[in-house]
Design a protein around this motif. Structure first.
Motif, PDB file in Angstrom:
ATOM      1  N   PHE A 143       0.847  -1.201   0.000  1.00 19.22           N
ATOM      2  CA  PHE A 143       0.000   0.000   0.000  1.00 19.22           C
ATOM      3  C   PHE A 143       0.877   1.244   0.000  1.00 19.22           C
ATOM      4  N   SER A 144       0.517   2.228  -0.819  1.00 21.49           N
ATOM      5  CA  SER A 144       1.322   3.460  -0.886  1.00 21.49           C
ATOM      6  C   SER A 144       0.435   4.624  -1.346  1.00 21.49           C
ATOM      7  N   ARG A 145       1.037   5.736  -1.600  1.00 25.75           N
ATOM      8  CA  ARG A 145       0.300   6.977  -1.925  1.00 25.75           C
ATOM      9  C   ARG A 145      -0.439   6.896  -3.271  1.00 25.75           C
ATOM     10  N   ASN A 146       0.204   6.227  -4.244  1.00 27.49           N
ATOM     11  CA  ASN A 146      -0.369   6.195  -5.598  1.00 27.49           C
ATOM     12  C   ASN A 146      -0.912   4.812  -5.929  1.00 27.49           C
ATOM     13  N   LEU A 147      -2.192   4.764  -6.199  1.00 28.90           N
ATOM     14  CA  LEU A 147      -2.843   3.470  -6.460  1.00 28.90           C
ATOM     15  C   LEU A 147      -3.543   3.498  -7.822  1.00 28.90           C
ATOM     16  N   TRP A 148      -3.810   2.295  -8.321  1.00 25.86           N
ATOM     17  CA  TRP A 148      -4.723   2.166  -9.469  1.00 25.86           C
ATOM     18  C   TRP A 148      -6.100   1.743  -8.931  1.00 25.86           C
ATOM     19  N   ILE A 149      -7.123   2.366  -9.432  1.00 23.96           N
ATOM     20  CA  ILE A 149      -8.477   1.885  -9.159  1.00 23.96           C
ATOM     21  C   ILE A 149      -9.235   1.797 -10.494  1.00 23.96           C
ATOM     22  N   GLU A 150     -10.412   1.206 -10.489  1.00 23.95           N
ATOM     23  CA  GLU A 150     -11.211   1.135 -11.716  1.00 23.95           C
ATOM     24  C   GLU A 150     -11.789   2.519 -12.028  1.00 23.95           C
ATOM     25  N   ALA A 151     -11.660   2.930 -13.267  1.00 22.94           N
ATOM     26  CA  ALA A 151     -12.212   4.228 -13.662  1.00 22.94           C
ATOM     27  C   ALA A 151     -13.705   4.301 -13.334  1.00 22.94           C
ATOM     28  N   GLU A 152     -14.404   3.191 -13.457  1.00 15.96           N
ATOM     29  CA  GLU A 152     -15.859   3.218 -13.231  1.00 15.96           C
ATOM     30  C   GLU A 152     -16.218   3.361 -11.747  1.00 15.96           C
ATOM     31  N   ASP A 153     -15.231   3.291 -10.869  1.00 13.53           N
ATOM     32  CA  ASP A 153     -15.540   3.460  -9.447  1.00 13.53           C
ATOM     33  C   ASP A 153     -15.532   4.930  -9.010  1.00 13.53           C
ATOM     34  N   PHE A 154     -15.317   5.823  -9.964  1.00 13.79           N
ATOM     35  CA  PHE A 154     -15.394   7.254  -9.659  1.00 13.79           C
ATOM     36  C   PHE A 154     -16.403   7.931 -10.580  1.00 13.79           C
ATOM     37  N   MET A 155     -17.246   8.796 -10.007  1.00 11.97           N
ATOM     38  CA  MET A 155     -18.148   9.623 -10.815  1.00 11.97           C
ATOM     39  C   MET A 155     -18.042  11.042 -10.288  1.00 11.97           C
ATOM     40  N   GLU A 156     -17.738  11.965 -11.178  1.00 15.39           N
ATOM     41  CA  GLU A 156     -17.599  13.355 -10.723  1.00 15.39           C
ATOM     42  C   GLU A 156     -18.958  13.889 -10.271  1.00 15.39           C
ATOM     43  N   VAL A 157     -19.986  13.545 -11.050  1.00 14.16           N
ATOM     44  CA  VAL A 157     -21.344  13.906 -10.650  1.00 14.16           C
ATOM     45  C   VAL A 157     -22.062  12.591 -10.378  1.00 14.16           C
ATOM     46  N   PRO A 158     -22.184  12.216  -9.107  1.00 16.17           N
ATOM     47  CA  PRO A 158     -22.665  10.864  -8.812  1.00 16.17           C
ATOM     48  C   PRO A 158     -24.129  10.637  -9.175  1.00 16.17           C
ATOM     49  N   ALA A 159     -24.420   9.413  -9.555  1.00 16.27           N
ATOM     50  CA  ALA A 159     -25.804   9.006  -9.800  1.00 16.27           C
ATOM     51  C   ALA A 159     -26.490   8.818  -8.442  1.00 16.27           C
ATOM     52  N   LYS A 160     -27.805   8.653  -8.460  1.00 18.03           N
ATOM     53  CA  LYS A 160     -28.535   8.345  -7.222  1.00 18.03           C
ATOM     54  C   LYS A 160     -28.041   7.017  -6.666  1.00 18.03           C
ATOM     55  N   LYS A 161     -28.030   6.888  -5.355  1.00 14.28           N
ATOM     56  CA  LYS A 161     -27.602   5.652  -4.689  1.00 14.28           C
ATOM     57  C   LYS A 161     -26.196   5.244  -5.099  1.00 14.28           C
ATOM     58  N   TRP A 162     -25.326   6.182  -5.273  1.00  8.18           N
ATOM     59  CA  TRP A 162     -23.933   5.899  -5.651  1.00  8.18           C
ATOM     60  C   TRP A 162     -23.123   5.693  -4.384  1.00  8.18           C
ATOM     61  N   PHE A 163     -22.568   4.513  -4.205  1.00  8.42           N
ATOM     62  CA  PHE A 163     -21.846   4.228  -2.964  1.00  8.42           C
ATOM     63  C   PHE A 163     -20.341   4.158  -3.168  1.00  8.42           C
ATOM     64  N   ARG A 164     -19.914   4.561  -4.368  1.00  5.23           N
ATOM     65  CA  ARG A 164     -18.475   4.509  -4.608  1.00  5.23           C
ATOM     66  C   ARG A 164     -17.905   5.933  -4.577  1.00  5.23           C
ATOM     67  N   LEU A 165     -16.801   6.180  -5.287  1.00  2.00           N
ATOM     68  CA  LEU A 165     -16.143   7.471  -5.136  1.00  2.00           C
ATOM     69  C   LEU A 165     -16.807   8.586  -5.939  1.00  2.00           C
ATOM     70  N   ALA A 166     -16.955   9.728  -5.293  1.00  2.00           N
ATOM     71  CA  ALA A 166     -17.406  10.984  -5.900  1.00  2.00           C
ATOM     72  C   ALA A 166     -16.943  12.053  -4.914  1.00  2.00           C
ATOM     73  N   PRO A 167     -16.763  13.261  -5.351  1.00  2.00           N
ATOM     74  CA  PRO A 167     -16.285  14.284  -4.406  1.00  2.00           C
ATOM     75  C   PRO A 167     -17.150  14.297  -3.144  1.00  2.00           C
ATOM     76  N   GLY A 168     -16.515  14.111  -1.994  1.00  2.00           N
ATOM     77  CA  GLY A 168     -17.236  14.127  -0.723  1.00  2.00           C
ATOM     78  C   GLY A 168     -17.661  12.778  -0.182  1.00  2.00           C
ATOM     79  N   THR A 169     -17.619  11.711  -0.990  1.00  2.00           N
ATOM     80  CA  THR A 169     -18.058  10.389  -0.493  1.00  2.00           C
ATOM     81  C   THR A 169     -16.894   9.628   0.148  1.00  2.00           C
ATOM     82  N   GLN A 170     -17.282   8.596   0.894  1.00  2.00           N
ATOM     83  CA  GLN A 170     -16.275   7.740   1.527  1.00  2.00           C
ATOM     84  C   GLN A 170     -16.471   6.298   1.079  1.00  2.00           C
TER      85      GLN A 170
END
Ligand code: ATP
Ligand code: MG
Length: 556
Positions: free
Chosen positions: A380-407
């Protein structure tokens, strides 16, 4: 016999035969024609024949039904043997119908001598045209009443090569008025001046299937000769030859062949796919061949379980290919090692994790096993790869993955809070930024925070690159063979997706052929054997984790 299920109809027959003394030993055979690779339908027949003999203390032969010189090849013989063994079965004796050519010729002579066979000069077309219809008797050939002496001489001349292909045939003299068309003086031998893969040019006359199969069974003292339903109408002829020759009374029984949705099963069609290069050979991972399923990552046990589950019927049916997928999922869930792989990578920067720092985090190998199958360390380190689809800049309803402000939780690691993203000049997101919560470390979480989403990740410093291949059904329609026009026009154009730049956990670099992995959230994967031979790291997806396909198709 397994106690959980009732006997199938063949087991009932066998038990009755053993009880009545009609059979003293169960002897079955698997009789492939070496004109293609084995498919999942053959697996049903293999499991049935070997399974029946095993259950009743009998034995099973492997017999190559190689009476047609034009279509058969040694390559197929070798692949068939390898596939039967791979499925987990070992035959008692190995035979070739071509080994019986001499004996079959003698049987034909014996029938001529009994006045039960004659040489006919009519062509195959003329014979077909004079066979009549089910309600009208056939017309006798002008050659039907040749004398025994003349028939013996002509048949010997046929064998000696005196005639050309199609010039003469040998026919059984049975009944031109029989309601069963197969009994209307069927052809026993035809002339074919073609070299045979085993007997070379020794023969220029070859027996028809019906004149070879039953006698071969009889020579091997097969008690129960099991074949698919389309041979039911051949059974009277099978029995007639055996009775007229007075040889060991093998008996034929029929069951329904396996049909699978979204699949073609006939070897002729599979050969067409190979020859027209619509697939990457007989072992293309989308093919229903055993070699294709193996390359895809199917295990022998999953195929045997599938054959058990579908059972044996006397009526034609079509099985949902989803059941086959269920069987491999069940097997791999229990056996596959869990690993992380990012198929469509985007960079995740943990801005409050210091540059240059790293740690090792334990991750379970398989939670289905005792002690979770042991643990491996994830870097584990500072720079990781994640799936592009796990981030949405403008999240859909019921979005439980990454978006600004989510955990979300990074699996086996920390909870992170998304703080934003970085875009390129075209507005495409190229980096996602997060802050991690040090007290939320997996296994020793004291943060008190509950998150709904968990995502997988890989440390950029410790990842390796690989090609990953995803497969979808080869056909777009449920029953490609029953649609109008050529079945190849129903091929699914997106049945193969090649991802050339997937990022994998470093430990997968030493993955061996035949090993199975669950890529967390992505499905079950195995090393592609063909590319491994070329020294290239390519993973095939065997099956997804859930049946997403049927859900989507129902949505329409
Ligand atoms: P295909 O039509 O695919 O060429 P086949 O019946 O001509 O198949 P063979 O090599 O003659 O192929 O078959 C060997 C054995 O496997 C036979 O006993 C046959 O009945 C059985 N078999 C073939 N296809 C299936 C299937 N789809 N389901 C069950 N058994 C099958
Ligand atoms: Mg066949």
């Amino acid at each position: 016999m397994s106690e959980e299920r009732s006997l199938n109809f063949l087991e009932e027959i066998v038990e009755a035969d053993l009880a009545s003394g009609k059979s003293t030993q169960i002897h079955s055979r698997f009789p492939p024609e070496p004109n293609g690779y084995l498919h999942i339908g053959h697996a049903k027949s293999i499991c049935l024949n070997f399974g029946l003999a095993d259950a009743y203390g009998g034995k099973t032969n492997l017999r190559f039904d190689d009476t047609n010189p034009a279509t058969e090849e040694t390559e197929y013989v070798e692949s068939i043997k390898a596939d039967v063994r791979w499925l987990g079965f070992e035959w008692e004796e190995e035979h070739y119908a071509s080994d019986y050519f001499g004996q079959l010729y003698a049987y034909a002579v014996a029938l001529i001598e009994k006045g039960l066979a004659y040489v006919d000069d009519l062509s195959a077309e003329e014979i077909a045209a004079t066979k009549g219809t089910p309600t009208e008797p056939g017309k006798p050939s002008p050659f039907r009443n040749r004398s025994i002496e003349e028939n013996l001489r002509l048949f010997a001349e046929m064998k000696a090569g005196a005639y050309t292909d199609g010039e003469k045939v040998l026919r059984a003299k049975i009944d031109l008025a029989s309601p069963n068309m197969h009994m209307r003086d069927p052809i026993m031998y035809r002339i074919k001046k073609t070299a045979h893969h085993r007997t070379g040019n020794d023969w220029c006359i070859y027996p028809m299937y019906d004149f070879a199969h039953g006698q071969s069974d009889s020579l091997e003292r097969i008690s129960h000769s099991i074949c698919t339903l389309e041979f039911e109408v051949h059974r009277p002829l099978y029995t007639w030859y055996i009775e007229q020759l007075g040889i060991f009374p093998s008996r034929q029984f029929e069951f329904a062949r396996l049909n699978l949705t979204y699949t073609v099963m006939s070897k002729r069609k599979l050969l067409q796919l190979v020859q027209e290069e619509l697939v990457d050979g007989w072992d293309d991972p989308r093919m229903p061949t055993l070699s294709g399923l193996r390359r895809r990552g199917y295990t022998p046990a999953s195929i045997r379980h599938f054959c058990d589950r579908i059972g044996v019927q006397r009526r034609e049916n079509i099985i949902d290919v989803g059941l086959l997928e269920f069987c491999i999922r069940e097997d791999l869930n229990a056996s596959a090692l869990r690993r992380m792989a990012v198929l469509d990578p985007i960079k995740l920067v943990i801005t409050n994790y210091p540059e240059g720092q790293s740690e090792l985090l334990p991750a379970e190998n398989n939670p289905e096993w005792e002690d979770n199958g042991g643990y491996r360390d994830l870097h584990f380190s500072r720079n990781l790869w994640i799936e592009a689809e796990d981030f949405m800049e403008v999240p859909a309803k019921k979005w439980f993955r990454l978006a600004p402000g989510t955990q979300v939780r990074l699996k086996n690691a920390y909870i992170v809070t998304c703080t934003g993203c970085v875009k390129d000049d075209y507005g495409k997101v190229i980096e996602v930024h997060c802050e991690y919560i040090p007290e939320s470390k997996s296994g020793q979480d004291s943060s008190g925070i509950h998150v709904k989403g968990t995502i997988h990740w890989i440390s950029i410093d410790e990842s390796i690159d690989a090609e990953v291949r995803l497969y979808d059904r080869l056909f777009q329609v449920e029953n490609p063979s029953h649609e109008e026009g050529d079945f190849t026009s129903y091929i699914n154009p997106s049945s193969l997706t090649v991802i050339s730049d997937a990022k994998l956990e470093a430990s997968l670099g030493s993955a061996q052929q035949g090993e199975h992995f669950q890529f967390i959230r992505k499905g079950y994967f195995t090393i592609d054997s063909k590319h491994a031979a070329e020294g290239k790291l390519v993973f095939n997806r065997t099956v997804t984790l859930k049946d997403t396909w049927s859900k989507e198709s129902k949505k329409g």
